[in-house]
Design a protein around this motif. Sequence first.
Motif, PDB file in Angstrom:
ATOM      1  N   ASP A 126       0.872  -1.162   0.000  1.00  0.00           N
ATOM      2  CA  ASP A 126       0.000   0.000   0.000  1.00  0.00           C
ATOM      3  C   ASP A 126       0.924   1.231   0.000  1.00  0.00           C
ATOM      4  O   ASP A 126       2.089   1.115   0.401  1.00  0.00           O
ATOM      5  CB  ASP A 126      -0.840  -0.066   1.275  1.00  0.00           C
ATOM      6  N   ASP A 161      -0.182   5.060   0.764  1.00  0.00           N
ATOM      7  CA  ASP A 161      -0.472   6.065   1.801  1.00  0.00           C
ATOM      8  C   ASP A 161      -0.576   5.399   3.172  1.00  0.00           C
ATOM      9  O   ASP A 161      -1.419   4.538   3.393  1.00  0.00           O
ATOM     10  CB  ASP A 161      -1.775   6.808   1.482  1.00  0.00           C
ATOM     11  N   GLY A 162       0.283   5.814   4.058  1.00  0.00           N
ATOM     12  CA  GLY A 162       0.285   5.228   5.400  1.00  0.00           C
ATOM     13  C   GLY A 162       1.250   4.059   5.527  1.00  0.00           C
ATOM     14  O   GLY A 162       1.420   3.516   6.616  1.00  0.00           O
ATOM     15  N   PRO A 201      -4.890   8.088   5.676  1.00  0.00           N
ATOM     16  CA  PRO A 201      -3.884   8.745   6.516  1.00  0.00           C
ATOM     17  C   PRO A 201      -3.246   9.882   5.732  1.00  0.00           C
ATOM     18  O   PRO A 201      -3.039   9.768   4.527  1.00  0.00           O
ATOM     19  CB  PRO A 201      -2.869   7.624   6.751  1.00  0.00           C
ATOM     20  N   ASP A 204      -1.973  -0.394   5.802  1.00  0.00           N
ATOM     21  CA  ASP A 204      -2.298   0.305   7.063  1.00  0.00           C
ATOM     22  C   ASP A 204      -3.794   0.337   7.316  1.00  0.00           C
ATOM     23  O   ASP A 204      -4.216   0.740   8.387  1.00  0.00           O
ATOM     24  CB  ASP A 204      -1.785   1.753   7.002  1.00  0.00           C
ATOM     25  N   ASP A 218      -6.818  -2.873   2.702  1.00  0.00           N
ATOM     26  CA  ASP A 218      -5.602  -3.660   2.451  1.00  0.00           C
ATOM     27  C   ASP A 218      -5.691  -5.062   3.062  1.00  0.00           C
ATOM     28  O   ASP A 218      -5.399  -6.064   2.401  1.00  0.00           O
ATOM     29  CB  ASP A 218      -4.381  -2.975   3.091  1.00  0.00           C
TER      30      ASP A 218
END
Length: 485
Positions: free
Chosen positions: A136, A138-139, A331, A403, A408
């Motif tokens: 993933d 972002d985060g 996030p 995250d 995810d």
Amino acid sequence: MPRFDDADLGVDAPQDPRQSDAHGALSPRDQRAGSGLAIPSETGNTIEIPATRSSISDAASFMHNLSLAPSMKDRRGSRNSFGTSLPIPRSPRLSRLSSVQKASRPSVSRDILASQVQDMSAEKVAKAKNMAFAFDIDGVLAHGNHAIEEAKVALKILNGDNELGIRIPHILLTNGGGKTEEARCAQLSEILEQPISTDQFIQSHTPMQALAEYYETVLVLGGEGFKIREVAENYGFKHVVHPKDLLAWDPSISPWATLTDEERAQAKPRDFSKVKFDAIMVFADSRDYQTDFQVIMDLLLAEDGKLMTKAKDPVATRIPIYFSQGDLLMPTEHKGLPRLTQGAFRISVEAQYKTLTGVDLERVVYGKPERATYTYADEVMKSWMEELHGEARLPENIYMVGDNPASDIIGGNMYGWNTCLVRTGVFQGGPGENAPDSPANFGVFDNVLEAVKAAVAKELGADFQLKWNPKVNPVLHGEATSAIE
Ligand code: G3P
Ligand code: MG
């Protein structure tokens, strides 16, 4: 300001002419019933009137159940996954920027040395080629446009900074979007200080390029400026309309919106009353909720995708609407709670539509945790394996590092991957905690580097060195000698 027609705009013959009397443009004001709420009349002294309606959102009963209740049980009830088909491309698009990937290759002497080392360690090499990662973004790798420091180290290890000098395949699988794959990969390569190729990269809308075979004229929304137009055109959609094109044609379509001079110059207005839209595609977060809500409603309520009309039966002739992903939260660099994202926008669209028509909106949502997205990820993984190792097959041990449990992790679990949840993003559980509804099956880690280290230790042994030694002598099988590079 007046609305323009094609003669004013210098546009060629329109498609699918609309009947001249169809001026039933929907005004929210026309549709809205009086609220019946009393308004305080005494200035300076407010009075409190008891609410006559429940404070619980009307939308709650028809929200996409993946957004807030991501249990496996609920997931099975999702019509989105089990009833509607989500087309994806048969095979991944090959990058036109292969130079980006080539730039990642270490020096020739290092390549030769690494292949000599690998020749001496056939068993470990086979194991390394039988594992892969899906990250993933972002985060996990970044917050907005800032890299997470541990991610730089993790990617460096997987790009060959390990005892075999071997590249361990990894793809990036994000629900983000809004710009071309090329642009996002260039940006990520810069901040992560590791080359990211479009051939190892999937954004939320990447698999939606398959829809270009189904629809010609599409309203595409989301993202900064007009970048999303380029995305959709790259995917092969023939006629891509941006909300700002509609604003440039008829400024009154969104009562409070304005266009800058630059936007006006980039907009492509025409007489949209003569255009039949085939579908609506939300590719990224809206930057102008009011305009986007309005034009989406205008089209959903129109007769067969013709603006300025109003369908007698809102369901029978409604054009389809697609969302590129369903995350409610994301996030960011913000220090407080995670920020609302496309899922919140979609739920609002659903609520508006239900309120205006009394009918639940049918829609399709791509992105994690949809099976279609993971199936596409498999294809990308296979072709990336071929690029790296000359073997177009899926490794047996795939690790998803994410995250967000609701996208995810639940997706990775359902797809039979090993799942690693990190604490650098949406999930903010403390030590020893896992996500209650969809626990990560491989564990919870402080950051992506810890997850990568644990996965590599499991597959390649706890003593596997996460460092390339340029002085290694393959004949002595790992013993350092004088520098060769
Ligand atoms: O949901 C919004 C998007 O920023 C999430 O991206 O990389 O965490 O899937 P990612
Ligand atoms: Mg994320």
